[in-house]
Design a protein around this motif. Structure first.
Motif, PDB file in Angstrom:
ATOM      1  N   TYR A  59     -12.129   8.522  -5.956  1.00 22.97           N
ATOM      2  CA  TYR A  59     -13.423   9.189  -5.923  1.00 22.97           C
ATOM      3  C   TYR A  59     -14.034   9.323  -7.310  1.00 22.97           C
ATOM      4  CZ  TYR A  59     -12.138  10.628  -1.138  1.00 22.97           C
ATOM      5  OH  TYR A  59     -11.778  10.647   0.179  1.00 22.97           O
TER       6      TYR A  59
ATOM      7  N   GLU B 178      -9.153  10.866  -9.143  1.00 17.57           N
ATOM      8  CA  GLU B 178     -10.310  11.739  -8.924  1.00 17.57           C
ATOM      9  C   GLU B 178     -10.887  12.338 -10.191  1.00 17.57           C
ATOM     10  OE1 GLU B 178      -9.181  14.649  -6.000  1.00 17.57           O
ATOM     11  OE2 GLU B 178      -9.110  13.171  -4.376  1.00 17.57           O
TER      12      GLU B 178
ATOM     13  N   ASP C  98       0.838  -1.198   0.000  1.00 18.02           N
ATOM     14  CA  ASP C  98       0.000   0.000   0.000  1.00 18.02           C
ATOM     15  C   ASP C  98       0.879   1.257   0.000  1.00 18.02           C
ATOM     16  OD1 ASP C  98      -2.320   1.470   0.136  1.00 18.02           O
ATOM     17  OD2 ASP C  98      -3.001   0.610   2.028  1.00 18.02           O
TER      18      ASP C  98
HETATM   19  P1  C2E Z   1      -5.269   3.423   2.514  1.00 18.17           P
HETATM   20  O1  C2E Z   1      -5.310   1.960   2.779  1.00 18.17           O
HETATM   21  O2  C2E Z   1      -4.217   3.922   1.600  1.00 18.17           O
HETATM   22  O3  C2E Z   1      -6.720   3.765   1.983  1.00 18.17           O
HETATM   23  C1  C2E Z   1      -6.999   4.723   1.016  1.00 18.17           C
HETATM   24  C2  C2E Z   1      -7.501   5.993   1.643  1.00 18.17           C
HETATM   25  O4  C2E Z   1      -7.677   6.979   0.629  1.00 18.17           O
HETATM   26  C3  C2E Z   1      -8.874   5.845   2.308  1.00 18.17           C
HETATM   27  O5  C2E Z   1      -8.903   6.752   3.398  1.00 18.17           O
HETATM   28  C4  C2E Z   1      -9.808   6.310   1.198  1.00 18.17           C
HETATM   29  O6  C2E Z   1     -11.050   6.772   1.682  1.00 18.17           O
HETATM   30  C5  C2E Z   1      -9.015   7.418   0.594  1.00 18.17           C
HETATM   31  N1  C2E Z   1      -9.350   7.663  -0.822  1.00 18.17           N
HETATM   32  C6  C2E Z   1      -9.795   6.787  -1.739  1.00 18.17           C
HETATM   33  N2  C2E Z   1      -9.960   7.374  -2.945  1.00 18.17           N
HETATM   34  C7  C2E Z   1      -9.598   8.657  -2.796  1.00 18.17           C
HETATM   35  C8  C2E Z   1      -9.551   9.786  -3.693  1.00 18.17           C
HETATM   36  O7  C2E Z   1      -9.879   9.718  -4.872  1.00 18.17           O
HETATM   37  N3  C2E Z   1      -9.112  10.963  -3.169  1.00 18.17           N
HETATM   38  C9  C2E Z   1      -8.748  11.102  -1.874  1.00 18.17           C
HETATM   39  N4  C2E Z   1      -8.356  12.308  -1.449  1.00 18.17           N
HETATM   40  N5  C2E Z   1      -8.791  10.059  -0.992  1.00 18.17           N
HETATM   41  C10 C2E Z   1      -9.195   8.851  -1.457  1.00 18.17           C
HETATM   42  P2  C2E Z   1      -9.420   6.319   4.839  1.00 18.17           P
HETATM   43  O8  C2E Z   1     -10.589   5.399   4.688  1.00 18.17           O
HETATM   44  O9  C2E Z   1      -9.564   7.553   5.647  1.00 18.17           O
HETATM   45  O10 C2E Z   1      -8.242   5.443   5.404  1.00 18.17           O
HETATM   46  C11 C2E Z   1      -7.007   6.011   5.714  1.00 18.17           C
HETATM   47  C12 C2E Z   1      -5.987   4.947   6.044  1.00 18.17           C
HETATM   48  O11 C2E Z   1      -6.324   4.291   7.255  1.00 18.17           O
HETATM   49  C13 C2E Z   1      -5.922   3.829   5.007  1.00 18.17           C
HETATM   50  O12 C2E Z   1      -5.152   4.241   3.899  1.00 18.17           O
HETATM   51  C14 C2E Z   1      -5.286   2.741   5.817  1.00 18.17           C
HETATM   52  O13 C2E Z   1      -3.889   2.908   5.876  1.00 18.17           O
HETATM   53  C15 C2E Z   1      -5.864   2.972   7.190  1.00 18.17           C
HETATM   54  N6  C2E Z   1      -6.973   2.028   7.409  1.00 18.17           N
HETATM   55  C16 C2E Z   1      -8.251   2.093   6.997  1.00 18.17           C
HETATM   56  N7  C2E Z   1      -8.941   0.992   7.368  1.00 18.17           N
HETATM   57  C17 C2E Z   1      -8.064   0.196   8.042  1.00 18.17           C
HETATM   58  C18 C2E Z   1      -8.150  -1.094   8.678  1.00 18.17           C
HETATM   59  O14 C2E Z   1      -9.198  -1.758   8.668  1.00 18.17           O
HETATM   60  N8  C2E Z   1      -7.016  -1.566   9.258  1.00 18.17           N
HETATM   61  C19 C2E Z   1      -5.845  -0.868   9.252  1.00 18.17           C
HETATM   62  N9  C2E Z   1      -4.782  -1.396   9.855  1.00 18.17           N
HETATM   63  N10 C2E Z   1      -5.714   0.331   8.655  1.00 18.17           N
HETATM   64  C20 C2E Z   1      -6.805   0.863   8.053  1.00 18.17           C
END
Ligand code: C2E
Ligand code: MG
Ligand code: MG
Ligand code: MG
Length: 295
Positions: A264, A245, A181
């Motif tokens: 998005y 996006e 990731d």
């Molecule tokens: P990640 O795994 O890199 O997840 C992608 C993040 O980017 C997600 O944020 C998603 O909502 C966001 N995203 C997706 N498409 C776009 C886009 O087009 N533009 C923008 N600006 N953002 C986009 P989210 O859901 O806030 O999650 C943030 C991070 O938190 C994740 O990054 C991941 O590292 C962690 N995370 C989320 N769920 C879990 C989980 O169940 N377990 C663990 N250990 N970490 C998690």
């Protein structure tokens, strides 16, 4: 040096900010203890599309915390808290289980043939029991191992190499896929990509963002993504572009050879019901801006 320069007031202001920050962390740490038992956690799901066929090849599960008083708290805030408190073990187990059951349901009742991807914290990964837990969860949910992909950040791979290597090999034996990731933001090392059983890299959103940024020269983003795709081709890895996006970004990452895209533009992370409606509605036209109907 900084303290001296800022003077007395500077110190007080700095302390106050630190105190507020610390207080918030302590408060959230305490509150997060009850998050799981009080049903405050949920999963949302974001589609990942094959840029050639338009199929929803993968779906990423993302955890959400909704606190009755504070509202929605970002995983960027509470995951580190859960890692420090040790709660990440229980939370991670719960996330994996939910995601696997959901994926099997979509497979059996909605004809979806893709993979569910789940984020795994390095703290979980470093547990000697981790591979066994994954195996149990697969058995319990009835999801075939090759329908599960675990997402790990580069830091996790670099930090405890032997534990991680053992876990990765165990997962490989099970048939579970591994994706890196946020690729390109950590301590990137080409050796681990070559030596470890990794099947996919997800190019960090910041590179995709730069493609259309008026602030930074897009030719650097183009060169870097081209280089990453080149490495991936050489090592036979799949490539996902994160954070797409706009239509321009879709065209660009497709043109540069990325296999999949997520962002998005296609869909925001959706709750299970909305994701299911999307599955039932058929395949998207990747050029028609489906996001307008989704968001
Ligand atoms: P990640 O795994 O890199 O997840 C992608 C993040 O980017 C997600 O944020 C998603 O909502 C966001 N995203 C997706 N498409 C776009 C886009 O087009 N533009 C923008 N600006 N953002 C986009 P989210 O859901 O806030 O999650 C943030 C991070 O938190 C994740 O990054 C991941 O590292 C962690 N995370 C989320 N769920 C879990 C989980 O169940 N377990 C663990 N250990 N970490 C998690
Ligand atoms: Mg259903
Ligand atoms: Mg992820
Ligand atoms: Mg990411």
């Amino acid at each position: 040096y900084q303290i001296k320069k800022a003077g007395r007031n500077g110190i007080r202001r700095f302390d106050a900010a630190l105190d507020a920050e610390l207080e918030r962390t302590i408060l959230l740490t305490r509150e997060f203890q009850f998050a799981l038992s009080r049903d405050q956690l949920s999963l949302v799901y974001q589609p990942i599309y094959d840029l050639k066929t338009g199929e929803m090849s993968k779906i990423e599960a993302l955890v959400r915390w909704s606190h009755p008083e504070f509202g929605a708290i970002s995983p960027g805030v509470f995951i580190p808290i859960a890692e420090t408190s040790g709660q990440i073990m229980a939370v991670g187990r719960w996330v994996l289980e939910q995601a696997c059951f959901q994926a099997r349901h979509w497979r059996e009742n909605h004809g979806w043939a893709g993979k569910i991807t789940v984020n795994v914290s390095p703290v979980q990964f470093a547990q000697p029991t981790f591979v066994d837990e994954v195996k149990q969860t697969l058995l319990l949910s009835g999801l075939p191992a090759h329908r599960l992909e675990l997402e790990l950040t580069e830091g996790a791979v670099i930090h405890s190499p032997t534990l991680v290597q053992t876990a990765l090999r165990g997962l490989q034996r099970l048939g579970v896929e591994i994706a890196i990731d946020d690729f390109g933001t950590g301590y990137s090392s080409l050796a681990y990509l070559r030596d470890l059983p990794i099947g996919c890299i997800k190019i960090d959103r910041s590179f995709i963002e730069d493609l259309a940024s008026p602030r930074r020269a897009p030719q650097y983003a183009v060169a870097l993504i081209t280089a990453i795709v080149g490495i991936a081709r050489t090592l036979d890895l799949q490539v996902v572009a994160e954070g797409v996006e706009t239509q321009e970004q879709v065209d660009a990452v497709r043109g540069l050879g990325c296999d999949f895209a997520q962002g998005y533009f296609f869909a925001r992370p959706l709750d299970a019901a909305r994701l299911e409606a999307l599955l039932d509605s058929g395949q998207p036209d990747l050029n028609a801006g489906w996001h307008q109907r989704l968001n």
